[in-house]
Every structure is written in structure tokens, then in C-alpha cells.
Design a protein around this motif. Structure first.
Motif, PDB file in Angstrom:
ATOM      1  N   VAL A 155       0.857  -1.184   0.000  1.00 52.56           N
ATOM      2  CA  VAL A 155       0.000   0.000   0.000  1.00 52.56           C
ATOM      3  C   VAL A 155       0.892   1.232   0.000  1.00 52.56           C
ATOM      4  O   VAL A 155       1.597   1.499   0.987  1.00 52.56           O
ATOM      5  N   GLU A 156       0.843   1.985  -1.094  1.00 48.84           N
ATOM      6  CA  GLU A 156       1.672   3.195  -1.220  1.00 48.84           C
ATOM      7  C   GLU A 156       3.137   2.899  -0.910  1.00 48.84           C
ATOM      8  O   GLU A 156       3.823   3.662  -0.227  1.00 48.84           O
ATOM      9  N   GLY A 157       3.604   1.740  -1.403  1.00 49.33           N
ATOM     10  CA  GLY A 157       5.000   1.374  -1.203  1.00 49.33           C
ATOM     11  C   GLY A 157       5.330   0.772   0.151  1.00 49.33           C
ATOM     12  O   GLY A 157       6.498   0.519   0.453  1.00 49.33           O
ATOM     13  N   ILE A 158       4.305   0.506   0.958  1.00 49.44           N
ATOM     14  CA  ILE A 158       4.519  -0.030   2.308  1.00 49.44           C
ATOM     15  C   ILE A 158       3.977  -1.442   2.374  1.00 49.44           C
ATOM     16  O   ILE A 158       2.878  -1.724   1.878  1.00 49.44           O
ATOM     17  N   GLN A 159       4.761  -2.347   3.002  1.00 49.33           N
ATOM     18  CA  GLN A 159       4.314  -3.721   3.188  1.00 49.33           C
ATOM     19  C   GLN A 159       3.252  -3.751   4.304  1.00 49.33           C
ATOM     20  O   GLN A 159       3.523  -3.347   5.437  1.00 49.33           O
ATOM     21  N   VAL A 216       4.238 -13.875  17.207  1.00 52.73           N
ATOM     22  CA  VAL A 216       4.111 -14.030  15.759  1.00 52.73           C
ATOM     23  C   VAL A 216       4.580 -12.756  15.061  1.00 52.73           C
ATOM     24  O   VAL A 216       5.299 -12.805  14.052  1.00 52.73           O
ATOM     25  N   GLY A 217       4.160 -11.597  15.580  1.00 46.86           N
ATOM     26  CA  GLY A 217       4.585 -10.326  14.997  1.00 46.86           C
ATOM     27  C   GLY A 217       6.089 -10.139  15.054  1.00 46.86           C
ATOM     28  O   GLY A 217       6.697  -9.640  14.104  1.00 46.86           O
ATOM     29  N   ASP A 218       6.705 -10.521  16.175  1.00 43.76           N
ATOM     30  CA  ASP A 218       8.169 -10.410  16.275  1.00 43.76           C
ATOM     31  C   ASP A 218       8.858 -11.250  15.217  1.00 43.76           C
ATOM     32  O   ASP A 218       9.865 -10.839  14.606  1.00 43.76           O
ATOM     33  N   ALA A 219       8.315 -12.465  14.997  1.00 38.10           N
ATOM     34  CA  ALA A 219       8.901 -13.346  13.981  1.00 38.10           C
ATOM     35  C   ALA A 219       8.759 -12.730  12.594  1.00 38.10           C
ATOM     36  O   ALA A 219       9.663 -12.832  11.751  1.00 38.10           O
ATOM     37  N   LEU A 220       7.600 -12.082  12.346  1.00 39.25           N
ATOM     38  CA  LEU A 220       7.416 -11.433  11.047  1.00 39.25           C
ATOM     39  C   LEU A 220       8.388 -10.283  10.852  1.00 39.25           C
ATOM     40  O   LEU A 220       8.920 -10.070   9.750  1.00 39.25           O
ATOM     41  N   ARG A 221       8.619  -9.504  11.915  1.00 38.76           N
ATOM     42  CA  ARG A 221       9.535  -8.361  11.789  1.00 38.76           C
ATOM     43  C   ARG A 221      10.968  -8.814  11.504  1.00 38.76           C
ATOM     44  O   ARG A 221      11.745  -8.086  10.901  1.00 38.76           O
ATOM     45  N   PRO A 266      11.717  -6.401   7.722  1.00 36.83           N
ATOM     46  CA  PRO A 266      12.167  -5.331   8.628  1.00 36.83           C
ATOM     47  C   PRO A 266      11.361  -4.041   8.534  1.00 36.83           C
ATOM     48  O   PRO A 266      11.476  -3.190   9.397  1.00 36.83           O
ATOM     49  N   SER A 267      10.529  -3.856   7.495  1.00 32.82           N
ATOM     50  CA  SER A 267       9.729  -2.639   7.369  1.00 32.82           C
ATOM     51  C   SER A 267       8.305  -3.027   6.988  1.00 32.82           C
ATOM     52  O   SER A 267       8.093  -3.768   6.024  1.00 32.82           O
TER      53      SER A 267
END
Length: 887
Positions: free
Chosen positions: A774-778, A795-800, A804-805
């Protein structure tokens, strides 16, 4: 000479009629007692309706009141014009004089003329009069006062035949109108006059003299009343405006302190106050209505009267925001109402602090979602197709359902934008929700037996009182399915009416008695006892053996053990009511009750759950009175004497001129028609077994006494024994054993969380594949059920670690609730994306709320079924947030 103050006008009206033999009757509650046809008291005659219909006799034949009235629904509804009009109100005070056969049209006209032109000193040249088209008596009565014929207008049924509603007392009426002068004309017609009936601002109706002659049925037929009478209504607000030369009622001293409080809260000068006249008027009117409704026991909620109160409060808050009031304010304005009007209406003074707290709590509750809701409405209006002037009903419903926007408020906003609302669509969307119109109220058991024609043929039953458990009597009537029968045989259901009975009929929260009625040849097992009509007691049951016939002499015997259980619970209820006042405050008034043989249930007005200390103190106070062995004495006295002695009159109950007061040796006095013990010691002991919320602002206590308490104690003992057996410990060791088990569970939960972490890696690829740009953002918005907030954060920590962005919104259902976690990487916070802001927006979709930091936030909600919809909205939410943020 200074103009009369509102208090002088108010008192002058009462004194004028008192000097002419009228009894000053206090205003009744805004909640009509025993009248299911009305949502609110909307006229002075409501409390006298049964007198006009011949159902009730009073010890006087003429009365005067200044009645509290509300008009927000049905035949009379002034809500839409409040604020826009300088003289319409939802709440108002109706001055009225009434005659029940004592006098009729000529005397009523004479009294009105003498008060208006004599006591109040209004110039007769500025008055105009109307009468019903063929009412020569009223016409001649005005002529006898010296009124020229060309100032008396004969009008049709639409304006001069008065109806309180589609059913009830009706009759022709005669009106007095005040002329503000040609400069006040708003119709622009050369023939401007009262007869045009075009709402021109030049003419103000100040008094309506209604001559009650008929009782109108639902089919429109009109039956002459047994005692034709007079019912007049003079709006106090309007008369004050005339006598103070203020065409806007809001500019009188009846509103000045309220308007001044609003101005002080806003910090406006007089110029800005004048420019914001509509919000000022709405707030002042609605604050008055809210204060008086709460003082009369109504609490904000989602149905019937409670909905109306909530709606007008929220409408006032919205207008306050429009005027610039961002912080809670309505409780301050309602306090100004109590300060201004607390002397003539002492219920305002007595409940002043409770009114403040109730209004503040409702305002805070609504204020949290108001801004978001208004934004959503603005967005919905912005995307209407070109030329479309109707807000969809589904939009109006979502605003109501999600943000607590009453339809009336959406309608207000629409009108300000020259739009309309698809109200049919709103109602269709609302169909599966709670009914928010008037609560219709259910029929009591045996309602099919209450054929009015049949009931009118039956004489009243003599109730033999608290002490009688058995008596001899005679069968006056037998009824089956609403019709009279001469006999009833074994196995048949029947309603029995006796000439005298020991059976107490259900009423005042107390259940009806059960027992037996019969003789050697037949017997009826009575399963319930109900009231039907004036003084008629119905015994509902089944013929257990033989046959019973009309005219039979019978023995009536109640279930004595059951009655004694009921007596214990009813007397305990009075002790509980008083103890609530002592511990919580005088605002804790009864809002409903059930007095059954096995338990008592008591609803009362209070905004928060009882603390352990409050609950213990209430229970202790009740049991202290039980141990004190206080005598319980019922006494009959006049209503006025009972109130002077401090007896509590219960919200929503209707009382006659003579009332029964149950006094517990100086500790408690209540108006009550139920059965009671003779001494508090007979209760034994009271135990509160449950306390919770019954409705918004209403708490509920359930308690047991006597045999009910013995049964409860046996149940508790059995429960503890069962738990001890399951844990294989002695009963005294149960708490320690449970604490050890709880610790073991916590350890196991941590182990399960570890297993969840291991399994996450297997699903990360699937989640990453769902990322959208979305507008260049994941952006990832995904549903992951079965995880706690901690699990979702992992789960969110694993995704980050893999991405990284980006913006990560994870939601899942656990045990019937929804968990949400939102993460925003640091590089995106500077672009206006904040986790705490996003989580609140998403949580609104699922009926929840949340918060946190810019990079991490969480929320919860109740509406699991809307989780997918909430997650689907995330990309658009991110896009909109970016667009609104400065680059």
C-alpha cells in the motif's frame, strides 16, 4: 414595575385556584403509573385519567397542579423543533386546573379570564380566543367576559377537539392566544390571524381549556364520560415569556441560570452566545429533561424510556461539541437545573449528586466514540453519488450500532446538510436488534381471562389480609378462556372469583399465593393468584377432583408454609432497601423487585458494582435489624401524611389518596400493599448470594432468607464437599490445594506458549505470502486464531525478523473473544502510521477498544463474527492515514 419572576407566576397560579376551592396536588412522576398507553406523562391530566373515566374517586372534586411533562414520542412530539424554535421543549411544566363534575365551561372560562387579565395583568386587547365549531356555551362564556365576537374564532376538530392519544378521555377545547404584535409576524399574510392556524410567530397559544366529555375507544367511538369535567393546560414557560416580554422562552428567568452556566462553560461573550443560539437551546432543554427524568428514576439505556433519556443526552453532547465544548459539560448544566428548580421539585435536590454522576458517566461513555462517529458520518456523506440526498439506512444503523449514534442525531446532522436519512432502511437493519421504541410490557398470567365486559359484571373481592391463611367464602364467578361458565369439572383449567379470600394476588413484586379452594364435592388446586380490574382477585388453577359451581360455599386455604417464606422475603426486602440507602446513599432507589418463596431479587439505581466492603456492610445492617427483633406494623393513612412521615413511595407505582404504610419500628417506612411478618426476628437471617448489573445504571441483588437460606447453605456445603472429594483433600484444605493447581496451570500455559512458538515458523511463509503493498509499504492483516495477545506478539516479532519494514495487524478468536495486535516498524512512524491509532480504528469494528505505543498496540473485542471485516479494512485504513499525514 419589575416583571413577575417565574416563581411568582408558578405560585400565583396555584394560589389563585387554591383560593377557589381547588386542592393543590403535587406533580406526578414523568413515568406514568399503571398506564401502558403512554411512554411519558405528557399532560397534566394524566394522573387524573382514571378519575375522568370514572374508575377512581378522590376526596375532592377540583384540583390544581404544575405537572412535569415530556413530549418526545407519539401523538405529541416536540423533539425535532427544539433549538430551532424559540419556544418548543421536550420537557416543560404544565399548569392546570381540573374539575371532576364540580364545574364546567362557564366557570372554567371565568377562572382563566380572571387569572390572565387580573392576577397576571395581560392586556385583553392582546388576546384572541378559539372555540370548537359548534360549542356555543364556550363562545357565550367568552362574550360574557366582554370579549368582542370578532376575536373569538370557531375552529374545527384538528385544532379544537383535544385528544391525549388515540384512546382515552377527549373533548372540545377553547384556547387563549397572545398577540406579540405585527412586527412578530412570520407568515407575511395581510390577513394574518389565529384562524389561519399557520404557526405564525405573531401568535402564541398560552392556555388550552379542555372540556372532557367522552372516552374514545381504539375504533374511534366516543362514549360520554360518567363525570364530565375540565382539564386545562397552561404552559408555564410560555406564560413566563409573555409576562417577561421575552418571545423566546429561553430568554426568561426560567432558563437564564441554565443558559448562563452554558455560556460560562464555553467562555463566550454575549455576541457569540447569540450566534450559537441553537446549541444553547438544545443543551438547556435536554439538560432539564435529563435531570428530571433521572430524578424520577429513569436511567440511560437502549429501550423505551431509557433510550429516550440516552438519546436526548447524546444529542445535547453533540450540540455541545458543535459549540466548542470538548470536555464533559452536561453534568454541570444539569446541576444548574437542580439548583434552579430544586425547591418546588424536591426530588431534584434530593438526588442532585446522583444526577450529576449519572449524566457524567453517560457523557464520558459517549464522548469516547463521538468524534470517530462524526468522522464516519462525514465520510459517508462525502461518498454519496452526485445528486444523491439520502444517507443510506445501513450507514445510519452502523453509526448507531458501533458508535452509539441515535437515529435522531444522524437525522439532525443530515438536516443541517440539507439531506435526509433512509429511515426504512435503518429500521430494516435494526429488525434483529433490540426494540428501542416503547417497552410494550408483557401480559400477566391469566390475561385471557380479563375480558373487560365480563370483569365489569363481577363485584370486587374482599382480601382478608396478612394474617388470614384460610377462610370461608362463596364462588361469585367461574371463567374459562375469558368467558363465564356455571361449573367446572375435574381436569379443567379455571379462574375462580370469590366474594372473600385469604389469597394475595401478585403485585408490588410479590408473587401470588397458591393453595386450594373447595368443598366435599370438588376442589380446585390454585397455581397462581392475580388481580383483574378494580378489586377483583382471580384464582388460577385446575379442578383436582369433582365439580365446582357458581354460588357454591367453599373453603379457601393458602399454602401456609409458602406464604411464610414469602413474608420473610418481603419484610427482608424493606430492610434491604433501607440498608442500601444507609450504605450507598439516598440515590439507591428501588427499580424493581421479585418476592418469591425461595428468594428475593431487588433492583436499585446505582452506577457501579458493589465492593466487597459495601456488600458486607449492607448484609450486616439487614441482619442487625433482624437480630433486634423489630416489630412490623402496617397502617393506613393519607398519602400526604405518609410522605410527611418519611415513607418511601416507589418509582412507577400508582397510589390513591389513602395508602398503606409498612413501618419497621422507626427503621423503615414504605408505602406497600403486600403481606409482611409481624417481627423482623421471624426472618431468621439474610444472605446476599449474588450482585450484578440488571441494566445500565441498575444493579441487582439476589438474597435468601429462612428456608431458602437453609437450602442455599446445604447447597454450598455439598459443593465444597464435592470439590474436596475431587481433589482428594479435606474441605478445609481446598483453598490451598486450588492455589497449587492454579500455579501448575500457569506453568503448563507457559509450556504451551513455547509449543506455539515452535509451530509459528511453519506458518510464517503462509502469512508473508499474504502481504499487500500500500503506497509502497508492506501491509499484512491476517487472522491467526487460538493465540493470546502474547502469542500474537511473538508471531509479529517473527514477522519483523523476516520483514524489517511494514505494518502488521494480527487478529484471532480465543474463547469467544477477539484479540488484536498491531505493530508498526520505526521507519514508518514518521510517515504518520501509529500502532495505537490503527488499533483503535480496527477495534471499533469488533465492538472493542485498545491502546498502546506508536510501534506496538493491542485490543480486544466481543464481536468475533466481524473480525474478518475488520481485517479487510486495514489496507484502506493505512491508505487513508497516509493521505491525511503531512509528507
Amino acid at each position: 414595575m419589575a416583571p413577575m419572576t417565574w416563581r411568582q407566576i408558578y405560585q400565583g397560579f396555584l394560589s389563585f385556584f387554591a383560593e377557589r376551592g381547588h386542592v393543590i396536588v403535587p406533580s406526578s412522576s414523568l413515568v406514568p403509573a399503571g398506564d401502558p398507553t403512554l411512554l411519558f406523562t405528557n399532560a397534566g391530566m394524566v394522573q387524573f385519567k382514571d378519575v375522568f373515566l370514572g374508575r377512581e374517586r378522590r376526596p375532592y372534586d377540583r384540583a390544581v397542579t404544575v405537572q412535569k411533562c415530556m413530549r418526545v414520542s407519539g401523538h405529541h412530539n416536540d423533539l425535532e423543533t427544539v433549538g430551532l424554535s424559540p419556544r418548543h421543549h421536550t420537557f416543560f411544566l404544565m399548569c392546570g386546573n381540573f374539575a371532576f363534575g364540580a364545574y364546567f365551561k362557564p366557570e372554567a372560562v371565568r377562572y382563566a379570564w380572571e387569572l390572565v387579565t387580573g392576577v397576571y395583568g395581560i392586556d385583553p386587547e392582546r388576546l384572541r380566543f378559539t372555540v370548537y365549531m359548534d360549542d356555543d356555551v364556550s363562545f357565550d362564556a367568552w362574550r360574557e367576559r366582554g370579549v368582542p365576537a370578532d376575536r373569538i374564532y370557531r375552529m374545527g376538530e384538528r385544532t379544537n377537539f383535544w385528544m391525549m392519544g388515540p384512546v382515552g378521555p377527549v373533548g372540545p377545547n377553547s384556547e387563549i392566544h397572545f398577540d406579540w404584535g405585527p412586527e412578530a409576524c412570520t407568515c407575511g399574510r395581510a390577513d394574518c390571524g389565529v384562524a389561519l392556524d399557520n404557526d405564525c410567530g405573531r401568535w402564541l397559544e398560552i392556555w388550552n381549556l379542555v372540556f372532557m366529555q367522552y372516552d374514545q375507544a381504539a375504533d374511534g367511538t366516543r362514549t360520554p364520560l360518567a363525570r364530565p369535567g375540565v382539564d386545562t393546560g397552561m404552559g408555564l414557560e410560555r406564560m413566563v415569556s409573555v409576562l417577561q416580554d421575552a418571545p423566546a422562552t429561553f430568554d426568561t428567568d426560567l432558563f437564564a441560570p441554565i443558559m448562563d452556566r452554558i455560556q460560562a462553560l464555553l467562555g463566550h461573550d454575549d455576541r457569540r452566545r447569540a450566534a450559537q443560539s441553537v446549541p444553547y437551546r438544545v443543551i438547556a432543554d435536554h439538560a432539564r429533561a435529563a435531570a428530571f427524568l433521572i430524578a424520577d428514576g429513569v436511567m440511560p439505556g437502549n429501550e423505551g424510556r431509557a433510550y429516550v433519556l440516552r438519546m436526548i443526552m447524546r444529542r445535547a453532547v453533540r450540540y455541545g461539541r458543535r459549540a466548542g465544548l470538548e470536555r464533559p459539560f452536561l453534568h454541570e448544566v444539569s446541576d444548574a437545573v437542580a439548583a434552579l428548580m430544586g425547591e418546588p421539585y424536591p426530588e431534584l435536590a434530593a438526588r442532585r449528586e446522583f444526577i450529576r454522576r449519572t449524566v457524567l458517566a453517560e457523557e464520558e461513555r459517549f464522548g469516547a466514540t463521538l468524534a470517530t462517529g462524526l468522522t464516519r458520518l462525514d465520510e459517508a456523506i462525502a461518498v454519496l453519488p452526485p445528486g444523491e440526498r439520502v444517507i443510506p439506512g445501513e450507514v445510519a444503523f452502523r453509526l448507531y450500532d458501533t458508535f452509539g449514534f441515535p437515529l435522531e442525531m444522524t437525522r439532525d446532522v443530515a438536516r443541517e446538510r440539507a439531506l435526509a436519512v433512509d429511515e426504512a432502511g435503518f429500521e430494516a437493519a435494526m429488525a434483529r436488534q433490540r426494540e428501542r421504541a416503547r417497552a410494550a410490557g408483557g401480559f400477566e398470567a391469566g390475561e385471557e381471562a380479563r375480558n373487560p365486559r365480563v370483569m365489569a359484571e363481577i363485584v370486587p373481592t374482599e382480601f382478608l389480609g396478612d394474617k388470614a391463611h384460610r377462610a370461608r367464602g362463596r364462588i361469585l364467578a367461574l371463567l374459562r378462556r375469558g368467558e363465564r361458565v356455571e361449573e367446572a369439572a375435574e381436569g379443567e383449567e379455571v379462574q375462580v372469583v370469590l366474594d372473600r379470600t385469604p389469597f394475595y394476588p401478585e403485585g408490588g413484586g410479590q408473587v401470588g399465593d397458591t393453595g386450594r379452594i373447595g368443598h366435599r364435592r370438588g376442589e380446585v388446586e390454585v397455581a397462581d393468584t392475580q388481580r383483574a380490574g378494580e378489586g377483583i382477585i382471580l384464582h388460577l388453577g385446575r379442578v383436582a377432583r369433582g365439580t365446582v359451581r357458581v354460588g357454591d360455599a367453599v373453603r379457601a386455604e393458602i399454602d401456609s408454609a409458602r406464604r411464610r417464606d414469602i413474608l420473610r422475603n418481603h419484610t427482608a426486602t424493606h430492610l434491604l432497601h433501607r440498608a442500601l440507602h444507609e450504605v450507598l446513599g439516598e440515590h439507591a432507589r428501588q427499580a424493581g423487585s421479585l418476592v418469591a418463596p425461595d428468594r428475593l431479587r431487588f433492583d436499585f439505581t446505582h452506577r457501579s458494582a458493589l465492593t466487597d466492603e459495601e456488600r458486607e456492610a449492607i448484609e450486616r445492617r439487614v441482619n442487625e435489624q433482624i437480630f433486634a427483633a423489630l416489630p412490623v406494623r402496617p397502617r393506613w393513612m393519607s398519602y400526604d401524611e405518609a410522605i410527611r412521615r418519611g415513607a418511601m413511595a416507589l418509582f412507577g407505582e400508582k397510589y390513591g389518596e389513602r395508602v398503606r404504610v409498612v413501618e419497621i419500628d422507626g427503621y423503615s417506612r414504605e408505602l406497600c400493599g403486600g403481606t409482611h411478618l409481624s417481627n423482623t426476628a421471624q426472618i431468621g437471617l439474610l444472605k446476599i448470594v449474588a450482585e450484578g448489573s440488571a441494566a445500565a445504571g441498575i444493579r441487582r441483588i439476589e438474597a435468601v432468607t429462612g428456608r431458602g437460606m437453609a437450602a442455599w447453605l446445604h447447597g454450598q456445603e455439598a459443593l465444597v464437599r464435592e470439590v474436596a472429594d475431587a481433589l482428594k483433600v479435606a474441605p478445609a484444605e481446598v483453598p490451598a490445594r486450588v492455589r497449587r493447581l492454579a500455579e501448575q496451570v500457569r506453568v503448563l500455559e507457559r509450556e504451551v506458549s513455547g509449543f506455539q512458538r515452535v509451530s509459528q515458523s511453519q506458518d510464517l511463509d503462509r502469512l508473508i505470502a499474504a502481504v499487500r503493498e500500500v503506497e509502497g509499504i508492506q501491509v499484512l492483516a491476517a487472522r491467526v486464531d487460538g493465540f493470546t495477545h502474547d502469542g500474537l506478539r511473538r508471531v509479529g516479532d517473527a514477522l519483523r525478523e523476516r520483514l524489517p519494514s511494514g505494518v502488521f495487524v494480527l487478529g484471532g478468536a480465543v474463547n469467544g473473544r477477539t484479540n488484536l495486535v498491531v505493530m508498526v516498524t520505526p521507519d514508518l512512524i514518521g510517515r504518520g502510521l501509529r500502532a495505537d491509532g490503527l488499533v483503535r480504528e480496527v477495534a471499533a469494528h469488533i465492538g472493542g477498544s485498545g491502546g498502546g505505543r506508536a510501534d506496538l498496540a493491542q485490543a480486544g473485542g466481543r464481536e468475533v463474527e466481524r473480525l474478518d471485516e475488520a481485517l479487510a479494512a486495514v489496507p484502506e485504513l493505512v491508505r487513508r492515514t497516509l493521505a491525511a499525514s503531512p509528507r
